[in-house]
Scaffold this motif. Structure first.
Motif, short mmCIF file in Angstrom:
data_model
loop_
_atom_site.label_atom_id
_atom_site.label_comp_id
_atom_site.label_asym_id
_atom_site.label_seq_id
_atom_site.Cartn_x
_atom_site.Cartn_y
_atom_site.Cartn_z
N LEU A 346 -31.12 22.96 -59.03
CA LEU A 346 -30.85 24.15 -58.42
C LEU A 346 -29.48 24.89 -59.04
N THR A 347 -28.73 23.93 -58.77
CA THR A 347 -27.33 24.66 -59.44
C THR A 347 -27.33 25.08 -60.69
N VAL A 348 -28.07 24.22 -61.69
CA VAL A 348 -28.21 24.59 -63.16
C VAL A 348 -29.35 25.92 -63.12
N LEU A 349 -30.33 25.92 -62.13
CA LEU A 349 -31.13 27.00 -62.39
C LEU A 349 -30.51 28.35 -62.00
N GLY A 350 -29.81 28.09 -60.83
CA GLY A 350 -28.79 29.40 -60.31
C GLY A 350 -27.95 29.83 -61.31
N THR A 351 -27.28 28.77 -62.15
CA THR A 351 -26.46 29.43 -63.09
C THR A 351 -26.97 29.99 -64.21
N GLY A 352 -28.13 29.26 -64.51
CA GLY A 352 -28.81 29.71 -65.80
C GLY A 352 -29.42 31.50 -65.52
N ILE A 353 -29.61 31.67 -64.20
CA ILE A 353 -29.94 32.97 -63.91
C ILE A 353 -28.70 34.02 -63.77
N GLY A 354 -27.70 33.31 -63.14
CA GLY A 354 -26.51 33.79 -63.29
C GLY A 354 -25.98 34.33 -64.57
N SER A 355 -26.23 33.51 -65.51
CA SER A 355 -25.90 33.88 -66.95
C SER A 355 -26.58 35.08 -67.30
N TYR A 356 -27.83 35.16 -67.24
CA TYR A 356 -28.90 36.22 -67.42
C TYR A 356 -28.21 37.83 -66.77
N ILE A 357 -27.71 37.61 -65.46
CA ILE A 357 -27.20 38.65 -64.87
C ILE A 357 -25.85 39.11 -65.58
N MET A 358 -25.08 38.01 -65.82
CA MET A 358 -23.69 38.51 -66.64
C MET A 358 -23.75 39.01 -67.69
N LEU A 359 -24.93 38.46 -68.53
CA LEU A 359 -25.02 38.99 -70.15
C LEU A 359 -25.58 40.51 -69.84
N MET A 360 -26.41 40.62 -68.90
CA MET A 360 -26.77 42.20 -68.90
C MET A 360 -25.71 42.93 -68.24
N ALA A 361 -24.66 42.50 -67.41
CA ALA A 361 -23.65 43.38 -67.05
C ALA A 361 -22.80 43.61 -68.27
N ALA A 362 -22.32 42.63 -69.42
CA ALA A 362 -21.67 42.90 -70.44
C ALA A 362 -22.29 43.65 -71.39
N LEU A 363 -23.50 43.65 -71.45
CA LEU A 363 -24.19 44.90 -72.14
C LEU A 363 -24.42 46.12 -71.61
N SER A 364 -24.11 46.31 -70.36
CA SER A 364 -23.76 47.48 -69.77
C SER A 364 -23.16 48.57 -70.67
N PRO A 365 -23.61 50.02 -70.72
CA PRO A 365 -24.56 50.56 -70.00
C PRO A 365 -26.07 50.46 -70.70
N CYS A 366 -26.07 49.71 -71.80
CA CYS A 366 -27.36 49.53 -72.55
C CYS A 366 -27.87 48.17 -72.49
N PRO A 367 -28.19 47.45 -71.50
CA PRO A 367 -28.87 46.11 -71.61
C PRO A 367 -30.23 46.26 -71.97
N LEU A 368 -30.98 44.80 -72.10
CA LEU A 368 -32.21 44.63 -72.29
C LEU A 368 -33.08 45.71 -71.66
N LEU A 369 -33.95 46.16 -72.07
CA LEU A 369 -35.15 46.85 -71.31
C LEU A 369 -34.50 47.88 -70.31
N ALA A 370 -33.41 48.52 -70.76
CA ALA A 370 -32.94 49.45 -69.83
C ALA A 370 -33.82 50.86 -69.50
N GLU A 371 -34.54 51.07 -70.39
CA GLU A 371 -35.36 52.16 -70.33
C GLU A 371 -36.72 51.64 -69.79
N ASP A 372 -37.05 50.56 -69.35
CA ASP A 372 -38.27 50.08 -69.23
C ASP A 372 -38.20 49.66 -67.80
N THR A 373 -39.32 49.99 -66.96
CA THR A 373 -39.70 49.56 -65.48
C THR A 373 -39.47 48.05 -65.39
N SER A 374 -40.04 47.30 -66.42
CA SER A 374 -39.96 45.98 -66.31
C SER A 374 -38.54 45.60 -66.22
#
Length: 448
Positions: A346-374
């Motif tokens: 669970l720790t590895v799973l949560g860390t992986g999800i957190g890494s995705y969140i961190m990556l999107m934050a680093a790509l702000s203001p234009c993260p992946l799928l920024a203009e897509d509802t998905s």
């Protein structure tokens, strides 16, 4: 089991972090009215970490003067201090004084330090106190701890804090625009709506919640229904004085510090000695890691990860993530998997999800799928499962350490604060000093 005692445990746990959590969600309303402006979150981060002097003192007392600290008295003091500090904030949060010729919100900063000291110290006092009750009430306490973040967020939503309406404003020579629409005649801008009630009322609400926590603590100590749930009525000051013959030989061993050198090669003296030294280190490393991620590292970039997907995505992520914490505790009541391998998964799973969140934050203001509802849907789900998985890990580790004794829960609280501290120290320069993250506009999403 007593449902009345379960309710008291929830209300008691709710007072653990309700003040600081409430202060964070109120920032959009406070910041425009104080001279510090948006530097205030950085100041709050520093004050909260300075307040770790409280849990440090308690932990050292338990380590070097076991039994000398009156745990019950400490809890009464910090709850009363939190109640008074929250109440005074309602009167003085806007007051300023000149410091070196510059206006500063001295009262706000000083009272915030006291609130932080209260909440940080609760980690090493509230948890050990729960040793006085049957084991099942610890999970209920964690539900209350989760509610301490959820309840202020819900009240802030009712208050209308941070609610943004996107409006079209005609461009003019005196109007500076950020992003124009395709016609070039209008600019979609974010306009924050007035709150439904003032920050003063909100602070009085926080004070009332601390008062409820105080009443719950009184009843847990003295109400007959709660006293009947005490497995050991002679448990005082963190020292188990009962000598009932029903205790097992493992329970009869003296409580030792889990990190003290022993003659045992493989088994530790941690609590009952059920775990090896490697397992003890493994448990505490996981505990520090998940608290660093969920308490400071990811929350510090939540706005950067969510706002590029729109204001609704931000509010949904913040609210549903707050719901996920007590939900994980509720699930742990019925499904309690203590496997260390599963906790690692669970720790590895949560860390992986957190890494995705961190990556999107680093790509702000234009993260992946920024203009897509998905993209917004994925981000909301990421925050839900990130908090859900790591909150479950924290609860189960708390249950494991509860079975290992009072000293284990003191160390549990200390490691929670240590993990949060390390996370804050890591993120503060990245966010506030070097400015590595860029905010998205909740009304204008335009990426190449």
């Amino acid at each position: 089991m007593s449902m009345f005692t379960h309710m008291l445990a929830i209300l008691f746990g709710m007072g653990s972090w309700v003040s600081i959590n409430g202060l964070w969600v109120e920032l959009p309303l406070i910041v425009p009215q104080i001279p510090e402006g948006w530097y205030l979150p950085s100041y709050l981060s520093v004050l909260i970490q300075m307040a770790n002097v409280g849990p440090l003192f308690v932990t050292l007392m338990h380590r070097f003067r076991p039994g000398a600290l009156n745990e019950t008295a400490v809890i009464y003091v910090i709850i009363i201090l939190g109640t008074v500090a929250s109440f005074l904030l309602g009167f003085f949060w806007k007051e300023t004084v000149l410091v070196a010729g510059v206006p500063r919100s001295l009262a706000l900063l000083v009272l915030t330090f006291f609130l932080a000291a209260v909440d940080c110290t609760s980690s090493v006092t509230f948890l050990p106190f729960m040793m006085r009750l049957q084991p099942q009430y610890l999970t209920t306490y964690f539900i209350g701890e989760g509610v301490s973040g959820l309840l202020p967020a819900l009240v802030a939503l009712i208050q209308g804090v941070g609610v943004v309406h996107c409006i079209n404003t005609t461009q003019s020579l005196n109007h500076t625009i950020n992003t124009s629409n395709s016609a070039g005649n209008y600019d979609l801008q974010a306009q924050y709506q007035p709150s439904n009630f003032s920050a003063e009322v909100f602070f009085f609400f926080l004070s009332a919640m601390m008062l409820v926590c105080l009443v719950a603590f009184l009843l847990l100590n003295h109400h007959p229904a709660a006293v009947r749930e005490h497995p050991n009525p002679r448990y005082t000051n963190g020292t188990n004085e009962n000598s009932q013959s029903r205790r097992t030989r493992a329970e009869q061993r003296p409580m030792m510090d889990p990190f003290r050198h022993q003659n045992h090669k493989n088994r530790s003296s941690f609590g009952t000695g059920s775990y090896s030294w490697m397992q003890v280190v493994y448990i505490f490393v996981i505990l520090a890691w998940v608290n660093a991620l969920s308490n400071t590292v990811l929350p510090s970039v939540q706005s950067y990860s969510c706002l590029p997907y729109g204001n609704n995505a931000y509010h949904l992520s913040a609210t549903l993530a707050a719901v996920s914490n007590p939900l994980a505790c509720f699930i742990a009541i019925f499904v309690s998997i203590r496997s260390l391998v599963f906790l690692g998964f669970l720790t590895v799973l949560g860390t992986g999800i957190g890494s995705y969140i961190m990556l999107m934050a680093a790509l702000s203001p234009c993260p992946l799928l920024a203009e897509d509802t998905s993209g917004a849907a994925v981000m909301v789900l990421a925050w839900i499962f990130f908090i859900l998985s790591l909150s479950y890990v924290k609860v189960i580790i708390g249950v494991i350490l509860r079975d290992e004794g009072h000293s284990a829960l003191v160390w549990c609280g200390a490691v929670v604060q240590l993990g949060s501290l390390l996370g804050a120290v890591t993120m503060f320069p990245l966010v506030s000093v070097y400015g590595l993250f860029s905010s998205g506009d909740p009304c204008n999403i335009s990426c190449p």
